[in-house]
Enzyme design. Structure first.
Site, PDB file in Angstrom:
ATOM      1  N   SER A 249      74.684 -42.657  61.158  1.00  0.00           N
ATOM      2  CA  SER A 249      73.592 -41.678  61.151  1.00  0.00           C
ATOM      3  C   SER A 249      73.258 -41.148  62.545  1.00  0.00           C
ATOM      4  O   SER A 249      72.317 -40.365  62.696  1.00  0.00           O
ATOM      5  CB  SER A 249      72.334 -42.353  60.598  1.00  0.00           C
ATOM      6  N   PHE A 250      74.029 -41.591  63.558  1.00  0.00           N
ATOM      7  CA  PHE A 250      73.715 -41.353  64.973  1.00  0.00           C
ATOM      8  C   PHE A 250      73.123 -39.991  65.299  1.00  0.00           C
ATOM      9  O   PHE A 250      72.125 -39.883  66.018  1.00  0.00           O
ATOM     10  CB  PHE A 250      74.992 -41.574  65.797  1.00  0.00           C
TER      11      PHE A 250
ATOM     12  N   GLY B  66      57.896 -50.399  59.819  1.00  0.00           N
ATOM     13  CA  GLY B  66      56.568 -49.810  59.928  1.00  0.00           C
ATOM     14  C   GLY B  66      55.435 -50.694  59.452  1.00  0.00           C
ATOM     15  O   GLY B  66      54.270 -50.325  59.605  1.00  0.00           O
TER      16      GLY B  66
ATOM     17  N   TYR C 192      81.761 -52.803  53.975  1.00  0.00           N
ATOM     18  CA  TYR C 192      81.049 -51.568  53.659  1.00  0.00           C
ATOM     19  C   TYR C 192      81.735 -50.918  52.463  1.00  0.00           C
ATOM     20  O   TYR C 192      82.906 -50.562  52.530  1.00  0.00           O
ATOM     21  CB  TYR C 192      81.124 -50.666  54.893  1.00  0.00           C
TER      22      TYR C 192
END
Lengths: 569, 569
Positions: free
Chosen positions: A220-221, A284, A489
């Site tokens: 996702s860089f 969060g 993955y």
């Protein structure tokens, strides 16, 4: 990739100049995957999942006008309190901004967006520019009983960003995008103070200018932030050298109602329980991460990614294990199974890359060695450091590859892989346009359990595909190696029916259950969010999940901080 | 070391066959430091702290009979409940057992033991043999409102083992010594399941027999346990290769009232907040650690420790930093400052080791190079792996050493260092016998802060020595290197007056304050306990310390688990 006409919503965002992805899909407006110059791709997809890419797209980007967006609950006193803190231009409650901040980019998110499904949308998006503004927003949340959901690049695929459907209070999406600077590089210690909202390319650009790199390159860089990486315990492609974000993160600043938790950068400490590792992965729920002091490295003299072929998946896997046990210290160790290898070959242009490389000569060589061409596995190994270090490591790895029956095919494909490594998510949007559903599940497990786990995932996914009546495709690669194990993955894809998400749930559950049953974790680097919360107790035991819930309940009794995520409660 | 007549208390321990150290000092009964064969030692001590070792010892091991041990509060119902769980022979409330389990081995502990100061002694010592027994003891603690203090090898020097002075409830010292086995080695993954009460030598013996090593060698190795290492976030001498215990620990089992927290061994995971890193350093406050699955390594083909000399401390420090930044991967990086180097030379026998090595020829060589002999610093660098790996690393390091003005002096001193590395704590008991007070403080900080920190520690300790009116000695070495910094380990010693602990407090506080002020942590690997709790908020900020306290309060509202440790409350 090709440039398309923007499918943007009518009316641009009214917020500050903060980059966001397409509201309806991955990446930059105007960029998309296309297959016309990859002649093997459509036949591959047809064979594997039965979808005809030459047929017209069955869906496409939705029209924003068709969406039915629930109205904002933002009240005037709250709007005014927030505007007093960050300025009016940085408090945005328009529909487009709110939709952009409702979801991440998981398949569940994208199907809901395309289907106009919005059980709960944030009532307002706020863009603080300083930690002090964040602290005031937190204080306002306490006073006005608001929910705060921190938002980085919006690339999350674990459901960590959406408000809980039943939430009655005002929900604030706290967009960290204006906190995007590298504040300081301690060149003596190799430590950089970086604001939490800085995205991957921003960070590397600012560090590279002074000769440094963070070395953290998740898929996702291009669209994810340092704060997001920390909040979800991210891992990058070069983790074999640079470590996971949990290793890279040395210092932290986290805003809480009672003050700022300041963890000074330390190479190591016996001060426990580790607050650093409590914040890492907290999504969060323990406060708002505003700043990270991260290990940085001087840009290496030499950097290479070499490609190798192995005759079978098991040979490739065992070679990666042998490399991890050896004196070699590569930066990347990756091997794809035969299905993913076939996909890689199919996505290459005829004239370039892997498919050009797997020419008649190479194929003949494989056949001479007695290889079954349908079983070959492509591997990439990366090297970074001094020229001498790179050369030495290439030699060490070459010996191990040979010992496991493989051989190297040089630098060409690696260069291409390196250039295109962040493009895969575009492919999913394209596949969705053609009636396909695709997503990923990844895990980590000890070396001893990887093959049984892999086999069980294939068996379980096979049963799931059968249950939902589709011809599914499952591909896999090993992407990160450690002393005691590795990350596997998996990517799965199928042509969905009317209930795409119901079908997805069946496949996803089968794979996640297999992870847990075979000794793997619920996710190696995508976080827990809501998507993986059902497996939390399976992963860390009921007593462990209870400890986490108790931590959240006790430290946030008002349920201000992204309630529901990680534990589901 | 020499064998002495045992100074044991009258009447042996009545508990099961579990090894304990001397009740009044470090190590094995009958073993002690002596200086008669080290002719340079007494002059060194005389010069540095003014103590005459040739004079008769002013104190010695106390007589157990002279001690006034508070009576046990153990009631019959509790005794009987515990005996039902572990059997009568494993519930011991005799005075000797209770004293052995009252303290660790810090200077504060030893002065109190020698002075007969026992504000609160555990009421009973219990020896469970299984996790199921531990679970029943925890249930009994809930039912009978007991305090549980887990006890490993008793080597703790941070005050983590003692009951809180004002504790009114029954205090149980939970001795884990019967849980001492390596249960299983997963030779494919390099993971071993080991019971928490296993001591260092037990673990290595069981692993070595099958060709494996844990590679964790703290100074306390011979008398500390795996559970203790985990509970205090320990670090071993070879951490540069094997990692700190936080890296080595992959899986955990922790008994809590609501069940066992089971963390399966994983190479990495994005399941956060990390329960593994919450248990690490929890010092008994989150439950009783019964089992650890740890990374293990095959015993390396070759293992060497080489010695080097540097002209100054700064040159030595910079060389260690350069090694950490280089492609070299040694297992040990250690450099002593000039005072500690002088001490090392003074503790060598004339005929052997460093002092033989620093012969006329070498001294002349140093003088020719323009070195000031009073400033030379001794360094040890360790290497492990294949023969080729060791040779290559020795060459890489040799270049760096030369570049920083140092030179190597071969293997001899390293062999000796390796043999004697666990003996230092005996020296303190000996020094106490002669009216001396000595202890250690260690920290970790970024490379950029190490020299300023070191200088400030010297300045602060100097002021403290002056304040208490003593000629103090402060020595230091760098003992563990990381990408972004290192551990500095300080030893201080002085001839104490009547109020030895009052004087100690002044010096200790000066050094700890300097750590914090200069960006170091309160302790790199000794834990927090009660000794370092006053610096917790300085280290992790007030908001951070509050989070830790909230975690403890919420997960143990009955205050069963080692209350007071880490946070002081």
């Amino acid at each position: 990739m090709t440039d398309l006409k923007p499918k943007t919503a009518p009316g641009a965002a009214t917020g500050p100049d903060v980059k966001h992805m397409k509201w309806w899909g991955w990446g930059v407006e105007g960029v998309a995957f296309h297959h016309e110059d990859k002649p093997n791709f459509a036949p591959f997809v047809k064979k594997m999942v039965g979808v005809d890419l030459w047929a017209d797209a069955v869906t496409g980007a939705p029209s924003f006008d068709d969406l039915d967006i629930p109205a904002s609950h933002l009240t005037e006193p709250v709007a005014s309190a927030l505007a007093t803190i960050v300025g009016e231009g940085n408090v945005v409650s328009g529909d487009l901004e709110r939709v952009v901040h409702t979801y991440g980019k998981s398949i569940r998110d994208l199907f809901r967006i395309r289907g106009g499904v919005f059980p709960r949308v944030p009532d307002v998006v706020v863009y603080p520019a300083t930690e002090s503004e964040v602290a005031k927003i937190v204080a306002a949340a306490v006073e006005h009983d608001l929910v705060l959901i921190p938002f980085g690049g919006g690339s999350n695929i674990a459901g960590s960003l959406e408000p809980m459907a039943q939430e009655q209070r005002t929900v604030v999406s706290l967009d960290m995008g204006r906190l995007d600077r590298v504040l300081d590089i301690d060149e003596d210690a190799g430590l950089a103070r970086i604001q939490a909202g800085a995205q991957g390319p921003d960070i590397e650009e600012q560090l590279n200018a002074k000769g440094w790199t963070l070395g953290h390159f998740p898929d996702s860089f291009t669209h994810s932030t340092l704060g997001g990486w920390v909040a979800t315990r991210s891992s990058g492609m070069q983790s074999d050298k640079f470590g996971d974000i949990a290793d890279i993160t040395r210092g932290l600043r986290v805003v809480r109602p009672e003050g700022v938790v300041v963890l000074r950068p330390l190479p190591s400490t016996s001060t426990g329980p580790s607050l650093r590792e409590m914040i890492l992965g907290s999504e969060g729920r323990l406060g708002i991460i505003t700043e990270v002091t991260a290990q940085v490295h001087r840009i290496p003299e030499k950097r290479e990614i070499l490609a190798y072929f192995f005759p079978t998946w098991e040979a490739g896997l065992r070679a990666m294990q042998a490399i991890a046990e050896s004196d070699a210290t590569p930066s990347v160790t990756r091997v794809s199974n035969s299905f993913e290898t076939e996909m890689s070959l199919a996505t290459s242009k005829e004239s370039k890359g892997i498919s050009a490389l797997l020419n008649q000569g190479v194929q003949k060589f494989m056949q001479l060695k007695g290889w079954d061409l349908s079983k070959i596995c492509l591997s990439f190994i990366g090297y970074e450091g001094s020229s001498e270090h790179v050369d030495r490591n290439e030699k060490l790895v070459s010996k191990i590859v040979k010992k496991h029956g493989g051989f190297g095919v040089g630098k060409g494909p690696g260069v291409l892989y390196d250039q295109k490594k962040f493009d895969t998510p575009y492919l999913r949007d394209f596949f969705m346009d053609h009636g396909g559903a695709a997503d990923v599940s990844e895990t980590a497990a000890p070396w001893s359990k990887l093959l049984p786990l892999y086999n069980e995932v294939y068996a379980a996914a096979g049963r799931a595909f059968e249950k939902i009546g589709v011809q599914g495709l499952l591909m896999a690669h090993l992407s990160h190696s450690y002393h005691s194990g590795a990350c596997l993955y998996f990517t799965f894809a199928f042509e969905h029916g009317d209930d795409a998400l119901g079908q997805y749930d069946v496949v996803k559950k089968a794979i996640q259950d297999a992870f847990i049953q075979e000794g793997g974790t619920l996710s190696h680097h995508h976080g827990v969010g809501l998507e993986h919360a059902p497996w939390l107790a399976d992963d860390v035991s009921a007593a462990g999940a209870g400890l986490v819930q108790t931590l959240f309940d006790a430290t946030d009794s008002q349920r201000i901080f992204n309630p529901g995520k990680v534990t589901g409660h």
